[in-house]
Scaffold this motif. Structure first.
Motif, PDB file in Angstrom:
ATOM      1  N   MET A 147     -10.681   0.014  -6.242  1.00  0.00           N
ATOM      2  CA  MET A 147     -11.349  -0.844  -5.219  1.00  0.00           C
ATOM      3  C   MET A 147     -10.165  -1.271  -4.163  1.00  0.00           C
ATOM      4  SD  MET A 147     -14.528  -2.544  -5.034  1.00  0.00           S
ATOM      5  CE  MET A 147     -14.249  -4.243  -5.074  1.00  0.00           C
ATOM      6  N   ALA A 148      -8.970  -1.298  -4.444  1.00  0.00           N
ATOM      7  CA  ALA A 148      -7.671  -1.813  -3.734  1.00  0.00           C
ATOM      8  C   ALA A 148      -7.903  -0.637  -2.501  1.00  0.00           C
ATOM      9  CB  ALA A 148      -6.606  -1.874  -4.271  1.00  0.00           C
ATOM     10  N   ALA A 149      -8.073   0.703  -2.935  1.00  0.00           N
ATOM     11  CA  ALA A 149      -7.868   1.737  -2.101  1.00  0.00           C
ATOM     12  C   ALA A 149      -8.947   1.613  -1.101  1.00  0.00           C
ATOM     13  CB  ALA A 149      -7.659   3.016  -2.900  1.00  0.00           C
ATOM     14  N   VAL A 150     -10.243   1.577  -1.338  1.00  0.00           N
ATOM     15  CA  VAL A 150     -11.362   1.542  -0.477  1.00  0.00           C
ATOM     16  C   VAL A 150     -11.324   0.184   0.234  1.00  0.00           C
ATOM     17  CG1 VAL A 150     -13.736   2.141  -0.470  1.00  0.00           C
ATOM     18  CG2 VAL A 150     -12.510   2.743  -2.482  1.00  0.00           C
ATOM     19  N   THR A 151     -11.070  -0.737  -0.360  1.00  0.00           N
ATOM     20  CA  THR A 151     -11.015  -1.966   0.543  1.00  0.00           C
ATOM     21  C   THR A 151      -9.957  -1.998   1.579  1.00  0.00           C
ATOM     22  OG1 THR A 151     -11.677  -3.428  -1.361  1.00  0.00           O
ATOM     23  CG2 THR A 151     -10.652  -4.595   0.489  1.00  0.00           C
ATOM     24  N   ALA A 152      -8.669  -1.420   1.295  1.00  0.00           N
ATOM     25  CA  ALA A 152      -7.902  -1.245   2.329  1.00  0.00           C
ATOM     26  C   ALA A 152      -8.292  -0.382   3.483  1.00  0.00           C
ATOM     27  CB  ALA A 152      -6.535  -0.754   1.980  1.00  0.00           C
ATOM     28  N   TYR A 153      -9.048   0.772   3.061  1.00  0.00           N
ATOM     29  CA  TYR A 153      -9.437   1.834   4.077  1.00  0.00           C
ATOM     30  C   TYR A 153     -10.537   0.987   4.939  1.00  0.00           C
ATOM     31  CZ  TYR A 153     -11.879   5.587   6.094  1.00  0.00           C
ATOM     32  OH  TYR A 153     -12.487   6.615   7.028  1.00  0.00           O
ATOM     33  N   ARG A 154     -11.411   0.258   4.583  1.00  0.00           N
ATOM     34  CA  ARG A 154     -12.556  -0.588   5.170  1.00  0.00           C
ATOM     35  C   ARG A 154     -11.788  -1.355   6.087  1.00  0.00           C
ATOM     36  NH1 ARG A 154     -14.727  -5.097   4.286  1.00  0.00           N
ATOM     37  NH2 ARG A 154     -14.052  -5.143   1.982  1.00  0.00           N
ATOM     38  N   GLU A 155     -11.023  -2.319   5.654  1.00  0.00           N
ATOM     39  CA  GLU A 155     -10.303  -3.484   6.395  1.00  0.00           C
ATOM     40  C   GLU A 155      -9.498  -2.920   7.545  1.00  0.00           C
ATOM     41  OE1 GLU A 155      -8.578  -6.076   3.517  1.00  0.00           O
ATOM     42  OE2 GLU A 155     -10.509  -7.241   3.093  1.00  0.00           O
ATOM     43  N   ALA A 156      -8.872  -1.746   7.264  1.00  0.00           N
ATOM     44  CA  ALA A 156      -7.771  -1.250   8.297  1.00  0.00           C
ATOM     45  C   ALA A 156      -8.622  -0.507   9.185  1.00  0.00           C
ATOM     46  CB  ALA A 156      -7.033  -0.004   7.461  1.00  0.00           C
ATOM     47  N   MET A 157      -9.865   0.002   8.949  1.00  0.00           N
ATOM     48  CA  MET A 157     -10.766   0.742  10.030  1.00  0.00           C
ATOM     49  C   MET A 157     -11.474  -0.548  10.839  1.00  0.00           C
ATOM     50  SD  MET A 157     -11.654   3.277  11.021  1.00  0.00           S
ATOM     51  CE  MET A 157     -11.593   4.535   9.850  1.00  0.00           C
ATOM     52  N   ALA A 158     -11.665  -1.592  10.310  1.00  0.00           N
ATOM     53  CA  ALA A 158     -12.070  -2.918  11.241  1.00  0.00           C
ATOM     54  C   ALA A 158     -11.017  -3.190  11.959  1.00  0.00           C
ATOM     55  CB  ALA A 158     -12.284  -3.931  10.090  1.00  0.00           C
ATOM     56  N   GLY A 159      -9.809  -3.122  11.805  1.00  0.00           N
ATOM     57  CA  GLY A 159      -8.782  -3.481  12.533  1.00  0.00           C
ATOM     58  C   GLY A 159      -8.629  -2.396  13.733  1.00  0.00           C
ATOM     59  N   PHE A 160      -8.731  -1.207  13.226  1.00  0.00           N
ATOM     60  CA  PHE A 160      -8.528  -0.093  14.216  1.00  0.00           C
ATOM     61  C   PHE A 160      -9.548  -0.132  15.304  1.00  0.00           C
ATOM     62  CE2 PHE A 160      -6.215   2.181  10.796  1.00  0.00           C
ATOM     63  CZ  PHE A 160      -4.759   1.920  11.353  1.00  0.00           C
ATOM     64  N   GLY A 161     -10.890  -0.459  14.732  1.00  0.00           N
ATOM     65  CA  GLY A 161     -12.042  -0.726  15.881  1.00  0.00           C
ATOM     66  C   GLY A 161     -12.053  -1.851  16.823  1.00  0.00           C
ATOM     67  N   GLN A 162     -10.817  -2.654  16.537  1.00  0.00           N
ATOM     68  CA  GLN A 162     -10.521  -3.666  17.530  1.00  0.00           C
ATOM     69  C   GLN A 162      -9.465  -3.582  18.427  1.00  0.00           C
ATOM     70  OE1 GLN A 162     -12.314  -6.549  18.057  1.00  0.00           O
ATOM     71  NE2 GLN A 162     -13.776  -5.576  16.487  1.00  0.00           N
ATOM     72  N   MET A 163      -8.888  -2.044  18.062  1.00  0.00           N
ATOM     73  CA  MET A 163      -7.502  -2.023  18.849  1.00  0.00           C
ATOM     74  C   MET A 163      -7.830  -0.888  20.050  1.00  0.00           C
ATOM     75  SD  MET A 163      -5.031  -1.307  15.469  1.00  0.00           S
ATOM     76  CE  MET A 163      -3.620  -0.711  16.323  1.00  0.00           C
ATOM     77  N   GLY A 164      -6.887  -0.905  20.904  1.00  0.00           N
ATOM     78  CA  GLY A 164      -6.631  -0.140  22.145  1.00  0.00           C
ATOM     79  C   GLY A 164      -6.549   1.406  21.487  1.00  0.00           C
ATOM     80  N   THR A 165      -6.895   2.197  22.426  1.00  0.00           N
ATOM     81  CA  THR A 165      -7.001   3.615  22.174  1.00  0.00           C
ATOM     82  C   THR A 165      -5.514   4.038  21.780  1.00  0.00           C
ATOM     83  OG1 THR A 165      -8.867   4.141  23.317  1.00  0.00           O
ATOM     84  CG2 THR A 165      -7.506   6.072  22.812  1.00  0.00           C
ATOM     85  N   LEU A 166      -4.619   3.761  22.513  1.00  0.00           N
ATOM     86  CA  LEU A 166      -3.267   4.096  22.433  1.00  0.00           C
ATOM     87  C   LEU A 166      -2.382   3.427  21.144  1.00  0.00           C
ATOM     88  CD1 LEU A 166      -1.559   4.695  26.046  1.00  0.00           C
ATOM     89  CD2 LEU A 166      -2.199   6.441  24.368  1.00  0.00           C
ATOM     90  N   ASP A 167      -3.062   2.200  20.967  1.00  0.00           N
ATOM     91  CA  ASP A 167      -2.409   1.325  19.926  1.00  0.00           C
ATOM     92  C   ASP A 167      -2.899   2.241  18.473  1.00  0.00           C
ATOM     93  OD1 ASP A 167      -1.273  -0.532  21.640  1.00  0.00           O
ATOM     94  OD2 ASP A 167      -3.198  -1.620  21.614  1.00  0.00           O
ATOM     95  N   VAL A 168      -4.173   2.555  18.430  1.00  0.00           N
ATOM     96  CA  VAL A 168      -4.454   3.451  17.238  1.00  0.00           C
ATOM     97  C   VAL A 168      -3.648   4.584  17.122  1.00  0.00           C
ATOM     98  CG1 VAL A 168      -6.408   4.746  16.350  1.00  0.00           C
ATOM     99  CG2 VAL A 168      -6.957   2.686  17.466  1.00  0.00           C
TER     100      VAL A 168
END
Length: 502
Positions: free
Chosen positions: A160-181
């Motif tokens: 669960m930790a692996a999948v949760t980290a993936y989902r939460e990280a993607m949520a963060g990347f979805g809010q970031m600028g293109t170059l920041d990603v």
């Protein structure tokens, strides 16, 4: 002249795409996985791969896969690819690693000489459904945890930790600028900070509120901290193990490889023979149907062709080195039997070595079930995929067509501060922490080539996807155990040959 049209949908349109994907493929659609009724024989799939492999090394591959269900899983990417083709997908593609199990993550040096953590194996890379990589990664944590004798609870929590980290990280990347990603990365300081903090403040409330890989890793530790003395000891052990692994990685370079792999003969270094793991080409030329002189010429011709695939500045740098010796060198588990070599080069003198690794690149195991690569040469497919997914790549990463028909190769440094986790020695807290940084890393790799906005919207902010993939992982681990037993029986019966302990 062909004009390439590139679409640039708005943020709302990208988010809507993710919501529509969730309606088409609900987050819980991965629950209840069962193998297809017409599932191919896994032993036959693995044996099929042996047809183009070095005959004397095929038993070594089988022997390594026989060690445990976990090592079998590492070598059975072709089996899982056949299973994944029948699983639900949301239509959200990214560049896939293709073999994203937990041992294909590790540390290496960036061109700026910083130690980074990232994916490090791209033999099977191909664009495709993001779920394929997530499932391959998550199931590897379930299988590794079981292999380490963890309880059902600890096994589930690591997955669960692996999948949760993936989902939460993607949520963060979805809010970031293109170059920041694009510039996002995970270095050794970001890895060690949450471990050191958790050891120092076990049982205390974390008020940092930091996001990203560091925040996710800290959260995965904090959630379990303060429960008992055992957790405290596990945290301390995880921190010490990580420190040791990173320190060891700093020492792994070409000079260290020279001391391990070569010896001086008549004032010149040459690679030491250690069959079947390391066999200098001077001893195996007949195996490939070439004389010693022909082999030497092939190496030099291939080296020139490889240099041509590098950037001009890196090509100039490499031209300052001259070839000294070469050898066949066995690596990994799943790769054993494909052609793999090392080349020793010398710069200003014999104390200025450079070791390059040359690996055979074949078609990705996913190409049976997904559109074929746009690149005609498999070596270029590997290199392009690696550059797309990694935060920083080896400056000497390149490819060649190979000297024989259908024998494509890619080149990279053999040792450049490379380090990997000792998964079999991990305790539950350590594996849970490692799952967090692997999940974040895979999300960042997918966000570079896929659409993080659509992916984040699809995954949502609840744990439905996490639970769904964790259920899949448990069921797939059961199937992997059955496949492993069938594989062992095939060896015991004489259907397959194996040499164990090599």
């Amino acid at each position: 002249m062909t004009v390439l049209h590139i679409a640039h949908p708005s943020l709302d349109e990208r988010a809507q795409h993710g919501r529509e994907a969730r309606e088409q493929t609900p987050l819980d659609s991965h629950i209840g996985w069962r193998p297809a009724t017409d599932r191919p024989d896994p032993v036959a799939l693995l044996d099929e791969q042996n047809r183009t492999r070095e005959p004397d090394l095929v038993p070594v591959r089988h022997g390594r896969m026989m060690a445990s269900p976990f090592t079998f899983y590492r070598g059975a990417a072709a089996v899982m690819a056949a299973d994944l083709k029948d699983t639900p997908t949301a239509g959200l593609d990214a560049q896939l690693c293709g073999d994203a199990h937990l041992s294909n993550f590790g540390a290496f040096a960036s061109p700026e000489r910083k130690l980074l953590f990232d994916l490090n194996d791209f033999d099977e890379t191909l664009p495709g459904p993001f779920e394929y990589d997530v499932k391959r990664m998550a199931a590897s944590f379930t299988i590794a945890a079981r292999n380490n004798g963890f309880s059902k609870t600890d096994t589930r929590e690591a997955t669960m930790a692996a999948v949760t980290a993936y989902r939460e990280a993607m949520a963060g990347f979805g809010q970031m600028g293109t170059l920041d990603v694009w510039y996002a990365h995970l270095d050794e300081d970001q890895i060690m900070a949450p471990l050191r903090d958790s050891v120092a403040t076990t049982g205390h409330h974390d008020k940092t509120g930091k996001k990203g890989a560091k925040g996710n890793a800290r959260k995965s530790l904090k959630d379990k901290s303060g429960k008992d003395g055992k957790t405290d000891r596990e945290l301390d052990k995880a921190a010490k193990t990580a420190e040791k692994t990173l320190k060891k990685a700093h020492s792994r370079d070409s000079l260290q490889a020279l001391s391990k792999l070569a010896e001086q003969v008549d004032g010149t270094y040459r690679i030491i023979s250690d069959p079947p793991i390391v066999v200098p080409l001077r001893e195996v030329t007949a195996t490939y149907g070439f004389s010693a002189d022909e082999t030497d010429q092939i190496i030099r011709d291939q080296f020139r062709a490889y240099r041509a695939t590098l950037q001009a500045d890196r090509r100039h740098l490499l031209e300052r080195f001259q070839i000294v010796d070469a050898a066949r060198k066995v690596v990994g588990v799943g790769s054993v039997g494909t052609r793999a070599f090392i080349v020793l080069l010398q710069g200003r003198d014999d104390h200025d070595p450079l070791f390059l690794q040359i690996k055979e690149a074949t078609a990705s195991v996913l190409e049976k079930y997904l559109p074929r690569s746009r690149y005609k040469q498999p070596g270029e497919r590997v290199v392009r995929g690696q550059r797309m997914m990694q935060a920083a790549s080896d400056i000497f990463l390149g490819w060649t067509a190979g000297a024989q028909a259908d024998r494509h190769l890619y080149w990279r440094q053999l040792r450049d501060m490379k380090g990997s986790a000792e998964v079999e020695a991990m305790v539950p807290t350590g594996l849970r922490f490692y799952a967090g940084i692997c999940g974040w890393t895979l999300a960042r790799a997918h966000a570079r080539s896929g659409d993080p906005v659509a992916l984040a919207e699809y995954l949502g902010d609840g744990d439905a996807f996490d639970r769904s993939i964790t259920d899949f992982s448990a069921r797939y681990a059961d199937q992997n155990e059955q496949d492993f037993q069938a594989f062992v029986r095939a060896v015991r019966s004489g259907r397959l040959q194996a040499v164990e302990g090599v």
